[in-house]
Design an enzyme around this catalytic site. Structure first.
Site: not given
Length: 886
Positions: A326, A606, A610
């Site tokens: 990410d 996070d 996800d």
């Protein structure tokens, strides 16, 4: 992707939901609640604790341990059998913890639902339990409130924190009547609010369309539940090796049973031979040694910032060849900082006059409290920008009116009153929104001049260029109102004077560029998968060293249009890609396509969005500081320092653990040959050569003297060049022909020759000749017991040489230091002490049939380790000269 009713035309949606401006009646809401159920997330039914435990007890290596325990109980009494059973229980307890993640992930998702919600029912605003929200309810969304269901805005506008759903650090504007983009992606629709997100500012009313598991949050929960645990590469390799060992052990034992009888042995003697051969082939200490070595790797990683929730994740990181990361909070710090300040041309830094005007706007037009530091992170960053400009302090101005940030206008304004009674409006907001309301600009000379069409055109090219650097821009303007009181904002928020622009950045973590470079050096590919826009994500990736020149960016809509073959071809090119505006399904799809191509995937994240991908990937890596509970529950590894560099350190640790697993497997396998040879000589000679080793002594070697040195090999330091090697292939065998050649053909054969020579030497010196009786009551019985003791001690001595040789796979032992592994030295000391106790203590002699060895035998044994290690050192030296050898 199936069409979502949330995207239907609003009149059709309201008609289908049978709702109106007064909301549902309490009676209708109760009826719908009974029909659709409460607005909660439900976990899927998981496997029972008993069935999870049972799976661990019938693991192939566990079955081998059951067989060993049965043999020990049947032949040697309860002591060793009970010890092996204890090992089985310990292994099952270690492995059981990795079975229970999906239910916990869904339970953590439930924490994102608020307790209460404000609804309109029967024309009245009511506070109700969030569990009682139903489709068709009118929900009031207010500043600071969590959103409890998926809904369509009917009026008003709000600024929503969607970071948990789309990964973006910037709040998103959601306003009624603005879904004219034709998007099919719920998270991007501009008049839809989603369960589990938070309203930062504004107020609006939304009609509820989805509740509970039908919401976007519930869909993610469902994805998390369905993405089950897949065995790690090491787990699959060990399982195959275990079945291979079991098949070989049983097959050899059964094959030599009739062979022994044909050679003249009685059935009882042949059965003893077959049992001994089976036990000699079963590496009883292999599974606990692997488990404890991985546990040591877990402990080591915890000290370095990585908490691993599943033992095999250490090895999985070591085999990783693709990292899907990410952007926000993973590569970046998720904190806004001042990047630069520009005048009205967006090309020059402001001089003192313009800087003074900028400071006036930034300090006056704010909702943050500079004294306490409380406020929106962007507001606080803008106050920091004002301090950075370092101009003379401005005289205090009282605030006469405040026009809060309007997400539709993308502006905030305040009207301040100076001591003379003159009013000035200070405005800040999105650059294009501010510029559109400006009629003039403040020059460096302090003059106010008209804003020309030429300057507008130059700004239209310059502002996207700055945004493409990963910057967030805000425009600043003011308007002198004089003595006229401020009325409606629409009456005064025009004909502004453009002062300048402030550029904020969410900076990279300091260690990221070096960590990315190290990952590249180790042969890893790093893809960025983010919900942010492509220009910003590409800029961050470029500054981190990810991607080519230019960076390849694939937006979510483009990814949706790609077939699997096209996506596979893109990923197979080996270039690093930025996947922007990505959904949870996109992350899952990318991970699965990479895995289908044989790649081992580590996925970082996070946010709530996800969680499914973290479970689907071979290893999910969550952020411990900035990450959500959902991500931490779904992941197999949590970074306690949120440092991308920790991932690379974990990969290095994983590679080292895998190498060390192979080292102690080599060490364990090498001893099978000297343990089997005495039984083969006994069978093939028809009993003319007596058994040189007993079953009890084999179990003592495999579970006693062998264990601590094997564990010490699991803590061996990394060999030089470990992170310069390419990642191993996903399906590369744990045990290779080269390893077997080294274990059985070099270390095993040399050890067997030495051990057999010692056994026969003691008997021959005592006057024994083939066929002579050595049983109880015979003249040679004591000498025979001394000879079997020599065999036992010889195998222990050869273990020392094998342990030293197994410490390196490529380089010379001398290059890393003979005495550098202190744990191994302690393990060797332990096995020598244990062997001495077995040989010289009277109780052990009576129990195991050993006899004390004299000085001559001990001098001979002292040479065994050097001979074994030396032979392997020569073999490795020859291998190093061969081109292309890994």
């Amino acid at each position: 992707m199936a069409h979502d009713p949330l995207l239907d035309p609003l009149p059709d949606l309201l008609a289908r939901l049978e709702t109106e401006g007064k909301g549902l009646t309490p009676e209708e809401a109760a009826r719908r609640l009974a029909e659709v159920g409460p607005n909660v997330l439900t976990a899927s039914v998981g496997t029972s604790l008993f069935s999870a435990l049972l799976r661990q007890l019938v693991h192939p290596l566990a079955l081998l341990l059951w067989a060993a325990a049965g043999l020990a109980l049947a032949t040697q009494g309860p002591t060793l059998g009970v010890a092996i059973l204890a090992v089985i229980g310990l292994n099952a307890a270690f492995a059981l913890a990795q079975e229970r993640h999906a239910e916990h992930a869904v339970a953590a998702l439930s924490a994102y639902l608020p307790q209460r919600a404000l609804v309109v029912r029967g024309g009245h605003r009511l506070q109700v339990d969030a569990r009682e929200i139903v489709p068709g309810d009118l929900v009031v969304v207010e500043e600071g409130e969590s959103i409890c269901a998926d809904g369509r805005l009917l009026d008003g506008a709000v600024e929503v924190d969607l970071s948990a759903m789309n990964g973006e650090s910037q709040p998103a504007v959601r306003a009624a009547g603005t879904n004219g983009t034709g998007t099919t992606r719920i998270v991007e629709a501009r008049d839809i609010v989603l369960s589990g997100t938070t309203c930062i500012s504004g107020e609006a009313t939304a009609v509820v369309v989805h509740t509970g598991m039908d919401t976007e949050l519930g869909r993610i929960a469902g994805l998390s539940s369905r993405a089950g645990h897949e065995s790690s590469p090491l787990e699959r390799q060990v399982r195959r090796v275990a079945w291979l060992i079991a098949a070989v052990a049983v097959g050899v034992g059964l094959a030599f049973l009739p062979l022994g009888m044909l050679a003249g042995l009685s059935f009882t003697e042949a059965a003893v031979f077959a049992i001994g051969l089976l036990v000699a082939n079963v590496p009883e200490g292999l599974l606990p040694t692997i488990t404890l070595a991985l546990a040591a790797g877990v402990a080591d990683l915890a000290k370095r910032g990585g908490l691993v929730k599943r033992l095999s994740a250490v090895e999985t990181l070591g085999s990783t060849d693709v990292i899907c990361t990410d952007k926000t909070g993973t590569l970046t710090q998720n904190r806004m900082h001042l990047h630069s300040v520009w005048d009205a041309t967006a090309r020059s830094a402001p001089d003192r006059v313009v800087a003074t005007a900028l400071v006036r706007v930034l300090t006056g037009c704010t909702t943050a409290d500079p004294e306490s530091g409380v406020g929106d992170p962007t507001e606080l960053a803008l106050l920091g920008a004002a301090r950075h400009l370092s101009v003379e302090p401005q005289p205090p101005e009282s605030r006469d009116a405040t026009f809060h940030f309007d997400p539709r206008l993308r502006l905030m304004s305040v009207v301040v009153l100076d001591p003379a009674g003159s009013r000035t409006m200070l405005t800040k907001g999105a650059p294009e929104a501010v510029v559109a309301r400006c009629a003039s600009v403040l020059t460096q000379a302090g003059e106010v001049v008209p804003l020309t069409d030429a300057l507008r055109a130059r700004l239209e090219g310059r502002l996207p260029e700055l945004a493409g650097r990963g910057l967030r821009l805000l425009g600043c303007a003011l308007r002198e109102l004089g003595a006229v009181p401020a009325g409606d904002r629409g009456e005064v928020e025009h004909d502004l004077t453009l002062v300048g622009f402030v550029a904020l950045a969410d900076p990279l973590r300091d260690a990221v560029p070096a960590a990315v470079a190290q990952a590249h050096g180790a042969g890893l590919v790093v893809h960025v998968i983010t919900g942010d826009n492509g220009a910003t994500a590409a800029a961050i990736a470029r500054s981190a060293g990810i991607g080519g020149d230019p960076v390849t960016v694939v937006a979510g809509d483009s990814l949706d249009a790609m077939g699997d073959d096209e996506l596979d071809a893109l990923l197979a090119r080996g270039e690093e890609v930025v996947f922007a505006r990505s959904s949870p399904e996109d992350k899952l799809r990318i991970a699965s396509r990479l895995q289908a191509a044989g790649r081992v995937v580590a996925m970082t994240g996070d946010g709530v969005n996800d969680a499914p991908a973290l479970r689907q990937a071979d290893i999910g890596v969550a952020m411990g500081v900035s990450g959500t509970d959902v991500a931490r529950e779904a992941a197999t590894m949590v970074l306690t320092d949120d440092d991308f560099a920790t991932i690379v350190r974990a990969i290095e640790s994983g590679r080292r653990v895998y190498d060390n697993v192979r080292k102690f497997i080599l060490y364990i396998f090498a001893h099978a040959v000297p343990e089997i040879v005495p039984f083969l000589l006994f069978a093939l000679s028809g009993g003319a050569i007596p058994l040189g080793l007993t079953v009890t002594q084999i179990l003592l070697i495999d579970l006693g003297t062998e264990t601590l040195p094997a564990l010490a090999l699991g803590r061996e330091a990394a060999e030089p060049g470990l992170m310069s090697r390419p990642p191993r292939r996903r399906h590369e065998n744990l045990i290779t022909r080269g390893m077997l050649l080294r274990a059985w053909g070099i270390l095993g054969v040399v050890s067997a020759v030495l051990v057999t020579g010692g056994f026969l030497g003691v008997l021959w010196t005592a006057g024994w000749r083939p066929g002579d009786a050595v049983g109880s009551g015979s003249a040679l019985h004591e000498d025979y017991l001394t000879a079997t003791t020599m065999t036992f001690a010889g195998i222990v001595a050869c273990q020392i040489g094998t342990a030293m040789a197994a410490r390196t796979d490529r380089v010379s032992l001398l290059s890393i230091g003979v005495l550098s592994n202190r744990l191994l030295l302690a393990g060797i000391a332990f096995e020598v002490a244990l062997a001495a106790a077995v040989i010289y203590l009277p109780t052990a002699q009576d129990l195991l049939g050993t006899r004390p060895l004299g000085p001559g035998a001990l001098a001979c044994l002292a040479a065994y380790p050097v001979v074994v290690w030396g032979a392997d050192e020569v073999y490795r030296a020859v291998r190093r000269r061969e081109p292309g050898r890994r």
